[in-house]
Design a protein around this motif. Structure first.
Motif, PDB file in Angstrom:
ATOM      1  N   GLY A 218      40.652  41.585  34.317  1.00  0.00           N
ATOM      2  CA  GLY A 218      41.810  42.283  33.797  1.00  0.00           C
ATOM      3  C   GLY A 218      41.765  42.288  32.275  1.00  0.00           C
ATOM      4  O   GLY A 218      41.411  41.293  31.652  1.00  0.00           O
TER       5      GLY A 218
ATOM      6  N   HIS B   1      45.406  38.496  35.563  1.00  0.00           N
ATOM      7  CA  HIS B   1      44.341  38.876  36.483  1.00  0.00           C
ATOM      8  C   HIS B   1      43.503  37.651  36.837  1.00  0.00           C
ATOM      9  O   HIS B   1      43.059  36.930  35.940  1.00  0.00           O
TER      10      HIS B   1
ATOM     11  N   ARG C  87      46.932  41.110  45.202  1.00  0.00           N
ATOM     12  CA  ARG C  87      47.540  42.090  44.319  1.00  0.00           C
ATOM     13  C   ARG C  87      46.705  43.369  44.234  1.00  0.00           C
ATOM     14  O   ARG C  87      45.493  43.338  44.383  1.00  0.00           O
TER      15      ARG C  87
ATOM     16  N   PHE D 121      45.385  46.235  41.770  1.00  0.00           N
ATOM     17  CA  PHE D 121      45.171  46.439  40.340  1.00  0.00           C
ATOM     18  C   PHE D 121      44.773  47.874  40.021  1.00  0.00           C
ATOM     19  O   PHE D 121      44.135  48.556  40.824  1.00  0.00           O
TER      20      PHE D 121
ATOM     21  N   TYR E 131      49.437  46.046  37.594  1.00  0.00           N
ATOM     22  CA  TYR E 131      49.189  45.595  38.960  1.00  0.00           C
ATOM     23  C   TYR E 131      50.477  45.581  39.766  1.00  0.00           C
ATOM     24  O   TYR E 131      51.576  45.712  39.226  1.00  0.00           O
TER      25      TYR E 131
ATOM     26  N   GLU F 117      52.219  43.323  43.089  1.00  0.00           N
ATOM     27  CA  GLU F 117      52.089  42.194  43.998  1.00  0.00           C
ATOM     28  C   GLU F 117      53.166  42.287  45.072  1.00  0.00           C
ATOM     29  O   GLU F 117      54.343  42.118  44.777  1.00  0.00           O
TER      30      GLU F 117
END
Lengths: 740, 167
Positions: A73, A92, A504, A506, A566, A568
């Protein structure tokens, strides 16, 4: 340095290093941008009419790195339309707020003055470096027309498609499958076919995860995490060492990982198999294995025990050059530490034709000590993808492909997964014209001219093709020999399809608009698809539309995703402990593989004697450094500044015998090629080995900094292929070395 | 090093920090190798400050040694005077330059660029006057050394090591 002359229509890459300074001082028509800051690159571009647009937005843009395949990330700091800095995204799991040198140097790629600025169509001979600048319209029309011509004349199988590991791979495959070609090349066989094939056959999963947090003991046999950095895993290893885990590194060279390890084992190349077989022998014969785990979760233990019965440490010592006592000690320590211990699957081990057996031996070693889904052991989990269901885009079924694959999968290599293939075999099939002649090659973000062993053969294969199209950011070596070059936007300028990491989703998103006339891959594939009459396979209006469709099952909008980078989802409360299941034919861990048995291979890991160099020869080893990724970063000014050449490591005693001193020019010669380089004389390598960093010695005159810097290992490597997994056996190349 | 160069706009070819490789020492196969990163030592008694004819180099109250880029005349005396070779001449600006401890970051609560990105977790930055700070704790619990301490420069960069690991 390269001097590039260009006028409105054509571009001629030419080269005269010594004349470079003169040309710049004279302010001649030849323009070199090397050394200019990127802010000035933009000014230059504006003055010269290239399209440079403004920023997407200022501030931090959360996106995903693409300087290697680890995909950390990134927080891209944007100011006045310019990316001024990249930082690791703390949210990340692959970066945890940090980036490696390559990730930090991402700006060097996006603002590289050598970016391909417009689509190009070759006008000179292949390799002459003469191209015509064309519009996207013309380049796409031309590419589609040539691809259609090949399909109609020879069938879709006459077109090869190849790409490397990336987020948009699925859309590239979509184009290939809609077009109807079965001929897919990835870089896997140049890297870890042996590892993935072995783990799939043993555990039913590609690459087991590792729990560093709780581990007490790690054995590596090829993975060099302190130099071949995989950000989060390297951080994990650093922490494990700090907490006192024992780390054993098998490597013929004293790498930085070996230096940090608790124990370095300078194993003979190809002999690592004997080391692991002897560990299996010790653990089984001494009854140090996990009976309960073996009984409940594995099949084939008796066959394995029978096979390793004779592989004593004394037997192995003669084959791997590791003293029997040391093998015994490591076997005992490992079994005592288990299951808070693992032998790492690595990416490559010794890289011999027997490496599949080595990977199998490593896999079953972990299994018999019960290092599976335990704290500190291997994990029933694999990298990216899966876990969260994303929206898909409706499209028609693919046409059936009837032709056999050029790489021999599966008709000659029955256990190699189709998604991996055998890249080097495709090149060889172009040369031999068997089982049929290929006529075109679509190269996406890849450099087969530099990556496949025996560059001369790859060049000869290119000359047999009617059409080569390459999509890239820079004029890499393969692009340089192509008929059409299509400039892609960098990872800091484009959207790619979403990816799931752990729990998650991304997003890769642009921090700035694409520089020059570069375009995102999602756009390029759709436009080519439309022109081939395959528009139904590309049902998205734009890159944003594509991602919006992917997001459709999730309660989040693209705008929200763009802010956070991102998404989640909320976790289900109280997830139960899952029963261990294995996606193998038996549903258990296969110490003896039913699939291998069925196709006529030995089902248990066994000794295969690796070739040995003759008395005056060396093993040729290659590997990575922290500053470069494969063949892609040598032209990056920040990384070039830190690491620009790849001298040949050789041991002091071997050098003295040949009258070679540190820094002397030497020839390194294999049976397929000879290169001139400098000697790096060191104690840090076995006396029977030569080592060089891979990725140097570029032949494209479109790379200002990297052109002919260092030497290419592909000029030396002989093509050997493991008959089971299809892995290229790079270290089986032997070389002579003498003073230049 | 890359993070530092981009953060501070250091011209390619120069560096404000470095990583020295110590070794490979010993004879095959009994070998050792370690790494010694460094940058301006932000000395208590900086020799670069003493030789500067125009007073461009100065030590701030917080201990960070800085160069007033407007005052620097590019005479390079300080480059010669620094025993750590921590300074370079910036041809683009015509002045001398060096590590600022990323003062522009640390006063925003961020770590210096090199510390923030260090995958090896080898670099730590903080207030040595505060006994509770991470750096003070590290010095309290590890062996450490400083470079050219004998020269009386009073370097503020400490190299910590676990007993026996010093190269």
């Amino acid at each position: 340095m390269t001097v590039k002359s260009e006028n409105e229509e054509t571009i001629q890459y030419s080269m005269s290093r010594r004349k470079f300074l003169g040309a710049v001082a004279a302010g001649a028509a030849g323009v070199s941008l090397a050394g200019l800051g990127f802010d000035r690159l933009q000014v230059y571009a504006e003055q010269h009419g290239d399209t440079v647009r403004t920023t997407v937005r200022d501030g931090d843009v959360y996106t995903l790195c693409e300087m290697c395949v680890w995909r950390c990330g990134v927080a891209a700091k944007v100011h006045n339309g310019e990316i001024v800095k990249l930082e690791g995204n703390p949210d990340h799991p692959h970066s945890r707020g940090k980036l490696c040198p390559r990730g930090q140097a991402g700006l060097g790629m996006t603002y590289d003055p050598d970016r391909v600025r417009t689509p190009l169509i070759r006008v000179g001979k292949r390799g002459e470096g003469k191209f015509r600048k064309v519009t996207w319209e013309e380049a796409l029309d031309y590419t589609a027309a040539r691809m259609q011509e090949i399909k109609e004349k020879y069938g879709p199988e006459a077109m090869i498609f190849s790409t490397t590991h990336n987020l948009i791979q699925q859309q590239f495959e979509n184009l290939m499958r809609a077009y109807g070609s079965p001929n897919y090349g990835t870089q896997r066989s140049l890297c870890f076919n042996a590892m993935i094939t072995a783990n799939s056959l043993t555990f039913g999963l590609d690459e087991p995860g590792r729990d560093y947090t709780n581990t007490d003991y790690i054995i590596y046999a090829g993975r060099n995490l302190m130099e071949a950095i995989s950000n989060s895993e390297t951080q994990d290893l650093v922490e494990a060492l700090a907490k006192g885990a024992k780390v054993v590194v098998l490597d013929p060279r004293f790498t930085k990982t070996a230096a940090r390890a608790t124990e370095w084992v300078p194993v003979r190349p190809g002999g690592d198999l004997a080391f692991f077989l002897a560990m299996l022998h010790e653990i089984i014969e001494n009854d140090w294995y996990d009976h309960e785990f073996v009984e409940n979760y594995t099949v084939g233990f008796d066959e394995l025990a029978q096979e390793v019965h004779n592989y004593t440490p004394e037997w192995a010592a003669q084959r791997c050059d590791v003293p029997a006592a040391q093998i015994r000690t490591i076997a005992r320590e490992f079994s005592l530490a288990a299951p808070r211990a693992f032998a790492h699957p690595n990416w490559r081990t010794s890289n011999f034709e027997n490496s599949f057996q080595t990977e199998r031996a490593i896999a079953v070693l972990n299994a018999i000590v019960g290092s599976w889904n335990t704290p500190g052991g291997l994990q029933n989990a694999t990298g990216e993808g899966g876990g969260i269901e994303l929206g898909s885009i409706p499209q028609p079924p693919y046409p059936r492909t009837r032709a056999m694959r050029l790489d021999g999968v599966p008709w000659k290599y029955p256990v190699v997964p189709l998604k991996l293939g055998i890249f080097q075999n495709i090149r060889d099939a172009v040369l031999t014209g068997k089982p049929y002649q290929a006529h075109g090659w679509f190269v996406y973000r890849q450099n087969p001219l530099s990556s496949i062993a025996e560059r001369r053969k790859t060049l000869a294969a290119f000359s047999k093709l009617d059409f080569i199209v390459t999509i890239d950011i820079l004029m890499n070596d393969t692009a340089y020999y192509s008929d059409v070059v299509l400039p892609e936007a960098t990872y800091l300028e484009r959207y790619d399809p979403l990816t799931v990491v752990e729990d998650r989703v991304f997003l890769r998103q642009p921090a700035i608009e694409p520089l020059f006339q570069s375009k995102p891959g999602l756009w390029i594939f759709r436009e080519i698809g439309k022109r081939l009459g395959l528009g139904d396979y590309f049902n998205y209006e734009s890159e944003e539309d594509y991602i919006t469709k992917q997001l459709s099952p999730l309660p989040i909008s693209l705008a929200e995703m763009k802010d956070a980078g991102y998404y989640e989802p909320e976790k289900d409360a109280g997830s139960e402990e899952q029963e261990l299941t294995f996606h193998t034919s038996s549903g258990k861990i296969e110490l003896s593989s039913s699939v291998l048995k069925r196709v006529g291979f030995d089902p248990v890991p066994h000794w295969e004697e690796p070739a040995r160099p003759a008395g005056n020869q060396f093993y040729l080893l290659t590997g990575k450094v922290a500053q470069h990724t494969q063949f892609a970063t040598q032209n990056n000014k920040y990384l070039h500044d830190l690491f620009s050449e790849n001298p040949a490591w050789m041991h002091t005693s071997a050098a003295t015998k040949r009258g070679i001193e540190n820094g002397d020019w030497i020839y390194v010669e294999s049976k397929v090629g000879k290169v001139k380089t400098q000697a790096l004389v060191t104690e840090g390598i076995r006396p029977d080995c030569i080592f060089m960093v891979a990725g140097f010695g570029h032949v494209s005159k479109g790379l200002h900094l990297a052109f002919r810097e260092g030497i290419s290992d592909s000029d030396l490597h002989v093509s050997y292929t493991d008959p089971i997994s299809g892995s290229q056996a790079l270290s089986q190349t032997f070389v002579k070395v003498y003073k230049a | 090093m890359v993070s530092c160069s981009i953060e501070n706009n250091v011209p390619v070819g120069h560096h404000r920090n470095w990583v020295h490789q110590i070794g490979i020492k010993g004879e095959f196969p009994t070998l050792g190798m370690s790494f010694e990163p460094g940058n301006c030592m932000h000395c208590d008694n900086p020799p670069c400050e003493r030789v500067c004819p125009v007073g461009a180099t100065y030590r701030r109250d917080d201990g960070i040694v800085m160069i007033d880029q407007d005052a620097c005349i590019g005479c390079k005396y300080c480059i010669e005077a620094c025993p750590y070779d921590a300074r370079y001449f910036n041809e683009e600006t015509g002045t001398t330059d060096k590590c600022t401890a990323c003062v522009h970051r640390v006063y925003k609560g961020e770590e210096p660029a090199c510390v923030a990105t260090c995958i090896g977790n080898a670099r730590h930055f903080g207030d040595l006057n505060d006994p509770k700070s991470e750096v003070s704790q590290l010095l309290a619990t590890n062996d450490y050394y400083r470079l050219y301490e004998e020269a009386g420069t009073g370097p503020a960069i400490y190299y910590i090591y676990k007993g026996g690991r010093k190269a």
